[in-house]
Design a protein around this motif. Structure first.
Motif, PDB file in Angstrom:
ATOM      1  N   LYS A 706      -5.385 -23.615  11.330  1.00 26.31           N
ATOM      2  CA  LYS A 706      -6.476 -24.239  10.560  1.00 26.31           C
ATOM      3  C   LYS A 706      -7.652 -24.618  11.456  1.00 26.31           C
ATOM      4  O   LYS A 706      -8.817 -24.510  11.059  1.00 26.31           O
ATOM      5  CB  LYS A 706      -5.943 -25.487   9.863  1.00 26.31           C
ATOM      6  N   ARG A 708      -8.583 -23.177  14.078  1.00 25.07           N
ATOM      7  CA  ARG A 708      -9.070 -22.004  14.822  1.00 25.07           C
ATOM      8  C   ARG A 708      -8.745 -22.084  16.315  1.00 25.07           C
ATOM      9  O   ARG A 708      -9.544 -21.702  17.156  1.00 25.07           O
ATOM     10  CB  ARG A 708     -10.585 -21.843  14.660  1.00 25.07           C
ATOM     11  N   GLU A 709      -7.571 -22.602  16.612  1.00 22.70           N
ATOM     12  CA  GLU A 709      -7.196 -22.736  18.023  1.00 22.70           C
ATOM     13  C   GLU A 709      -6.371 -21.541  18.507  1.00 22.70           C
ATOM     14  O   GLU A 709      -5.909 -21.521  19.644  1.00 22.70           O
ATOM     15  CB  GLU A 709      -6.380 -24.023  18.223  1.00 22.70           C
ATOM     16  N   SER A 759     -10.489 -10.444   9.458  1.00 20.41           N
ATOM     17  CA  SER A 759     -11.549 -11.441   9.597  1.00 20.41           C
ATOM     18  C   SER A 759     -11.919 -12.014   8.230  1.00 20.41           C
ATOM     19  O   SER A 759     -11.546 -11.481   7.185  1.00 20.41           O
ATOM     20  CB  SER A 759     -12.775 -10.784  10.214  1.00 20.41           C
ATOM     21  N   GLU A 760     -12.665 -13.079   8.277  1.00 20.52           N
ATOM     22  CA  GLU A 760     -13.162 -13.690   7.040  1.00 20.52           C
ATOM     23  C   GLU A 760     -14.201 -12.782   6.416  1.00 20.52           C
ATOM     24  O   GLU A 760     -14.952 -12.112   7.105  1.00 20.52           O
ATOM     25  CB  GLU A 760     -13.835 -15.027   7.369  1.00 20.52           C
ATOM     26  N   LYS A 782     -14.816 -14.108  12.732  1.00 25.11           N
ATOM     27  CA  LYS A 782     -13.878 -15.228  12.721  1.00 25.11           C
ATOM     28  C   LYS A 782     -12.609 -14.762  12.051  1.00 25.11           C
ATOM     29  O   LYS A 782     -12.656 -14.037  11.051  1.00 25.11           O
ATOM     30  CB  LYS A 782     -14.462 -16.377  11.907  1.00 25.11           C
ATOM     31  N   TYR A 783     -11.479 -15.168  12.583  1.00 23.19           N
ATOM     32  CA  TYR A 783     -10.245 -14.737  11.935  1.00 23.19           C
ATOM     33  C   TYR A 783     -10.077 -15.421  10.585  1.00 23.19           C
ATOM     34  O   TYR A 783     -10.542 -16.538  10.371  1.00 23.19           O
ATOM     35  CB  TYR A 783      -9.030 -14.908  12.836  1.00 23.19           C
ATOM     36  N   ILE A 785      -8.350 -17.466   8.209  1.00 23.18           N
ATOM     37  CA  ILE A 785      -7.297 -18.486   8.231  1.00 23.18           C
ATOM     38  C   ILE A 785      -6.293 -18.270   7.102  1.00 23.18           C
ATOM     39  O   ILE A 785      -5.079 -18.284   7.317  1.00 23.18           O
ATOM     40  CB  ILE A 785      -7.931 -19.886   8.138  1.00 23.18           C
TER      41      ILE A 785
END
Length: 823
Positions: A706, A708-709, A759-760, A782-783, A785
DNA sequence: GGTCCTGCGTTACC
DNA sequence: ACCGGTAACGCAGGACC
C-alpha cells in the motif's frame, strides 16, 4: 605396435567400395591416435517358420548374387550365413547377409522380397552402432590395441597422411585392459557478433579457453591485455581461430548453444570471407544436420553444445529458472557472466572494448568450467549407453533408453526391431491417449505427524514384475499368464495378458533396476562426483523407460504395454492407500507412486515394521520405500471450489527441512513478492503449527504494498514465450509485451522469458484488461497496488489461511474497520 | 455493461 | 519429432442476460 587406447570420436569411410571404421582417441601417453578397423556390414532376413532347408539354400544363393551400382560405387552381397535367432522374443531361422558397403545396406535389404522372408532387420542401425556392437570397442573405455602403423601408406588411399594425428594404426587385435582415469582436453569457445541475425553481421571477437589457455581473437581494436590478439580483419581472425584450435589439439570443442548459434555463424562468416573453416582432423569443415535442431559435427573432434546436454539430462537436477549460461553457471559454479550493458541495447554503439573482451572471455571460461563439472555425467552416460560422446551429449531420453537396449540385446540373441517409418509414426500419434496415474484428492488441513511411502522406480519395477513389453504381450488370455487390471483401451474396457516366460525387454530392465539400486548404494557409501554421476545415469534411464514404451518414435513402442503399466500403477497406489487406512493410519494424499499418511498413535518403528510387511507381500521386484517422516504438512483448497487441491502441499520434516510442491512459491510465472510472501507464510505455519505469526507477517506486507515500498524487482512477472508470436490466439500480457519488444527492435525468439510488471492505468472507462497495464521493466510507471494485492499476494496466501478458517480479505478489512482500498 | 463459462496458455508434479 | 499423463490456475474471449 601395441598401445593403450581410449576411443572418443567414431567415424567411417569407404575404400574400394568397402566400409571401414575410423576412430579417433588418445593413447595413455596423451598422443592423438587414429585407428582403422574393418567391420563386417550385415543385416538380417528373418524367415517364416517351416521354410525348407532346400528353399533356404536357394534363397541364399540368390541373395549372394545381388549387386547394386550407385555412381562409381558397386555394392555386393559378400556372403550369407544361417542362424537361429530371436526376434521379439520368438525364435526364428534368420539369414545373416553380409554386404560390402554400409551405405547400400538399405537398398540391398529392399531387394530381398521373397515371400519366405518374414522381416528384414538391422539395416537401419548406424555404422558406429554396428561397429561398437560387433567389435565391443566401447567409447571412453581403455583398450590394449595391437596394430600396424600406417606411415604414408598407400593403403586406404593414404588416409594417414591427410589426418592431423600423431599416428594412425590399422587394428589387428583389441584387448580389454585396466581402466585408468581419463581427462579429455577441453577447449571452450564463444563468439560475439554485431547483430544476432544468423551470419548477417561480422564476428567481432572469439574467445578460446582451455587448461592454462585463455585467448580472445579480434580485429576491432588493439588491447593492452595479454590474452587479446588483434588481427587485420575478420578473415585473418577466422584463420587464426582455426590455427589456434589445431594447435591446442582438443578432444572436445565446447560451446553454449553453439549448435544453434556459434558454429553455424562461424561457418557462414567463413564462407563470406571465402576461407575454409577446416576444423576437422581431416581438414574438413563442420557439417550440420537438420533435425528439429541444428547439430554441428566436426570430424575427429567431439563438438559439444553444453546447453543441449543440460536441457535433456541435467535440467532436472537444477533449480535455475532458465537454462541461460548465466544462471546455470551461477548455480553450479557460483560464478556469473560479466555485466556488459551495451549488449542489451539494440545497437552496439562505441562499446568499451576492454570490457567487451573480458566479457567474451568470461563466457568461454564458464563453458569450460561447466564442462569440467559435468564431465563425470557425460562420461558415465556414454559408458553406460555405449554410444559416442557426440551422440550422448545431444541425445533425448528415448534415444538414450533405446541405445541402452540395443547395446544389451546380444545376451538374448535378439535381432533389433526397426525404427518406425514415417507412416507408422503418424498412425501411432493418432492413437487415443491412455489413462495415466492416480492422484488422490486430499482433504484440506494442517496435519501433524506424517510419513510418506513411495515405490522405488515404480514403472520399471512393474514392467519387470509382470513381464510387460511389446514382445511378451499375448494376443489373448492364456492360462498361467500375467493379467493387467481392467483398463480402457480404444474406447473399450479390456485387460491385457503377458507371457510368464521372461522377455528380453523386462530382463534388460531388471538388470538396469538392480544396477540402479547398487550404484545408489555405492554413491551413498562413497559419495564423489563419479559415483554420483553413475547413480544419476542409471536413475535417469530407469525413470525414462516407461515413457519410452509409450513414445511414438520408439522401436519397442507398445501402447498396450504402456496402458497396462499405468493400470498397475493406479492399482498399487490405491492398494497402499487402503492398506494404510486399514492398519489404523490415515492416508492424506497420494500421487502416482507415493502415499502420505498420518501416523496417529503409531510409532516410527511400528510404521517401518508395517512397511516391511507390505514389502513381503508385494509381487516381483516391486518395493515400497520410506521417503521420510514429517512433523507437519499442509494441504489447501483449490482456488475455485471447496475441494482439496492436488499437486500442492508443503511439509516439514523432523530436521525442520521444508519441502514445498506446486505452490506459487515454486512457480516462476508469479512475481517474487507473492512467491516470497507465500514461502514465508508456509514457513511460519509449518514451524509453529499455527497461523498467528503468519497473520502478523501478511499484515506487514500488505502495508508495504500500500505504501509503495516494494522495489520493482519483486514485482516483475516472468513468462516464457512458447511459440512464435503470430500463432497466439489469446493475447495474454506476456504476448502483448513481447510484441512491444519486437516493435522496439528487440529480437524475440521462441523460448524467451518475457519480463513485465503491471502498472496503474488511469483511464477506467472500459473493461480493463491486464495486458493494457503491462509494462516493460524499464518503462516508467507506478505499480498497480490493487493488482499486486488482489491478483498476486492475496491469492497466493488466501487458501492457506482458509485452512484456519480465516478469510484473509475479511480479516484485514474487519480488523481495521476499513475497506481494503483505504488500507 | 456486467457475469459466467470456456478455452488458451504456462508451469508444476510424478 | 525427439519420455508422457495429471493437474492448477490466470487471463482473454465470447455467450448470455
Amino acid at each position: 605396435m601395441e598401445i593403450k587406447f581410449i576411443p572418443i570420436d567414431y567415424d567411417y569411410f569407404d575404400w574400394k567400395s568397402k566400409s571401414y571404421a575410423k576412430i579417433i582417441g588418445r593413447s595413455d601417453k596423451g598422443k592423438r591416435v587414429c585407428i582403422i578397423d574393418a567391420c563386417e556390414i550385415y543385416f538380417w532376413a528373418i524367415l517364416n517358420s517351416n521354410v525348407s532347408s532346400k528353399k533356404i539354400k536357394q534363397m541364399q544363393k540368390k541373395i549372394e548374387k545381388i549387386e547394386i551400382q550407385k555412381g562409381t560405387r558397386i555394392s555386393r552381397v559378400l556372403k550369407t550365413e544361417l542362424y537361429n535367432k530371436n526376434y521379439l522374443g520368438k525364435s526364428y531361422k534368420a539369414i545373416k547377409i553380409f554386404v560390402t558397403n554400409f551405405k547400400d545396406a538399405h537398398s540391398i535389404a529392399s531387394k530381398i522380397d521373397f515371400k519366405e522372408v518374414y522381416k528384414r532387420r538391422e539395416y537401419d542401425l548406424t555404422f558406429t552402432t554396428k561397429y561398437i556392437l560387433q567389435k565391443k570397442l566401447n567409447p571412453l573405455t581403455w583398450y590394449q590395441i595391437t596394430g600396424e602403423l600406417l606411415n604414408n601408406s598407400e593403403e586406404f588411399g593414404g588416409i594417414d597422411s591427410n589426418l592431423d594425428v600423431d599416428f594412425c594404426l590399422k587394428i589387428k587385435e583389441i584387448k580389454k585392459t585396466e581402466q585408468i582415469p581419463f581427462k579429455p582436453k577441453i577447449l571452450a569457445y564463444d563468439i560475439e557478433t554485431e547483430g544476432i541475425e544468423m551470419g548477417k553481421t561480422p564476428i567481432l571477437m572469439i574467445s578460446l579457453v582451455g587448461e592454462n589457455y585463455r585467448k580472445v581473437l579480434t580485429w576491432k581494436k588493439k588491447s593492452r591485455k595479454s590474452y587479446v590478439e588483434t588481427f587485420k580483419d575478420e578473415e585473418e581472425m577466422l584463420e587464426e581461430f582455426v590455427k589456434s584450435i589445431k594447435k591446442y589439439d582438443p578432444d572436445i570443442l565446447v560451446g553454449y548453444y553453439s549448435d544453434g548459434f556459434d558454429l553455424p555463424y562461424l561457418k557462414i562468416r567463413a564462407e563470406k570471407n571465402k576461407i575454409k573453416l577446416n576444423l576437422g582432423l581431416d581438414n574438413s569443415q563442420p557439417k550440420f544436420s537438420r533435425g528439429r535442431l541444428l547439430t554441428g559435427k566436426i570430424k575427429g573432434i567431439t563438438h559439444i553444445d553444453l546447453l543441449r546436454f543440460i536441457q535433456t539430462v541435467y535440467a532436472q537436477y537444477l533449480k535455475s529458472e532458465t537454462l541461460s549460461l548465466n544462471e546455470v553457471a551461477f548455480e553450479l559454479l557460483g560464478e556469473k557472466k560479466l555485466d556488459f550493458s551495451p549488449l542489451k541495447q539494440t545497437k552496439l554503439k562505441n562499446p568499451n572494448w576492454e570490457d567487451f573482451f573480458k566479457y567474451n572471455l568470461q563466457d568461454s571460461i564458464l563453458a569450460y568450467k561447466l564442462t569440467e563439472k559435468l564431465w563425470p555425467d557425460l562420461l558415465e552416460l556414454t559408458k553406460i549407453v555405449q554410444e559416442p560422446l557426440f551422440n550422448i551429449s545431444r541425445a533425448g531420453l528415448s534415444n538414450l533408453v533405446e541405445n541402452y537396449i540395443i547395446h544389451n540385446l546380444s545376451k538374448y540373441n535378439e535381432i533389433a526391431e526397426k525404427h518406425p517409418i514415417h507412416e507408422e509414426i503418424g498412425k501411432r500419434r493418432e492413437q487415443k491417449r491412455v489413462e495415466g496415474a492416480f492422484v488422490f484428492r486430499p482433504i484440506p488441513g494442517l496435519y501433524e505427524n506424517l510419513a510418506i511411502f513411495d515405490f522405488t522406480s515404480m514403472h520399471t519395477s512393474i514392467i519387470v514384475s509382470f513381464n510387460i513389453s511389446k514382445a511378451t504381450l499375448l494376443e489373448k488370455k492364456q492360462k498361467d499368464s500375467y493379467e493387467s487390471p481392467e483398463l480402457e483401451f480404444e474406447n473399450k474396457k479390456t485387460k491385457f495378458y503377458f507371457s510368464k516366460k521372461p522377455g528380453f525387454f523386462p530382463l534388460i530392465l531388471k538388470e538396469l533396476f538392480e544396477k540402479r539400486k547398487r550404484f545408489k548404494q555405492e554413491y551413498k557409501k562413497n559419495p564423489n562426483p563419479l559415483t554420483k554421476a553413475r547413480s544419476n545415469a542409471f536413475k535417469l534411464l530407469s525413470a525414462s523407460i516407461h515413457g519410452y514404451q509409450g513414445f511414438f518414435g520408439a522401436r519397442y513402442y507398445s501402447l498396450e504395454a504402456s496402458a497396462s503399466v499405468l493400470a498397475f500403477v493406479r492399482k498399487f497406489n490405491k492398494q497402499i492407500i487402503e492398506e494404510m487406512n486399514k492398519q489404523g493410519y490415515n492416508s492424506i494424499y497420494a500421487d502416482t507412486d507415493s502415499v502420505a499418511f498420518k501416523l496417529n498413535q503409531h510409532t516410527k518403528k511400528q510404521t517401518l515394521d508395517l512397511l516391511e510387511k507390505i514389502n513381503q507381500q508385494l509381487p516381483g521386484i516391486m518395493e515400497l520405500d520410506l521417503e521420510d517422516f514429517y512433523k507437519r504438512g499442509i494441504w489447501v483448497t483449490k482456488r475455485t471450489g471447496e475441494f482439496g487441491a492436488k499437486k500442492k502441499y508443503a511439509l516439514i520434516n523432523k530436521k525442520n527441512k521444508i519441502k514445498i510442491r506446486g505452490f506459487e512459491t515454486v512457480r516462476r510465472d508469479w512475481c517474487n513478492l507473492a512467491r516470497k510472501t507465500q514461502n514465508k507464510i508456509l514457513n511460519l505455519i509449518l514451524t509453529t503449527g499455527n497461523e498467528k505469526k503468519a497473520l502478523t507477517y501478511i499484515k506487514k506486507i500488505i502495508k508495504k504494498i500500500k505504501n509503495r515500498e516494494i522495489p520493482l524487482d519483486q514485482l516483475l512477472i516472468k513468462t516464457q514465450l512458447k511459440k512464435p508470436l503470430s500463432e497466439y490466439k489469446s493475447i495474454n500480457p506476456h504476448v502483448m509485451i513481447a510484441k512491444k519488444m519486437q516493435e522496439k527492435g528487440i529480437p524475440i525468439d521462441v523460448g524467451r522469458l518475457i519480463t513485465y510488471y503491471i502498472s496503474e492505468n488511469k483511464n477506467k472507462n472500459k473493461r480493463e484488461l491486464i495486458r493494457e497495464k503491462a509494462k516493460l521493466p524499464d518503462e516508467p510507471g507506478k505499480y498497480d497496488i490493487e493488482y499486486y494485492l488482489n491478483n498476486q499476494v492475496l491469492p497466493s496466501v488466501e487458501n492457506i489461511f482458509e485452512v484456519f478458517k480465516i478469510n484473509i480479505k475479511e480479516f484485514i478489512e474487519g480488523k481495521k474497520q476499513k475497506k481494503l482500498s483505504e488500507f
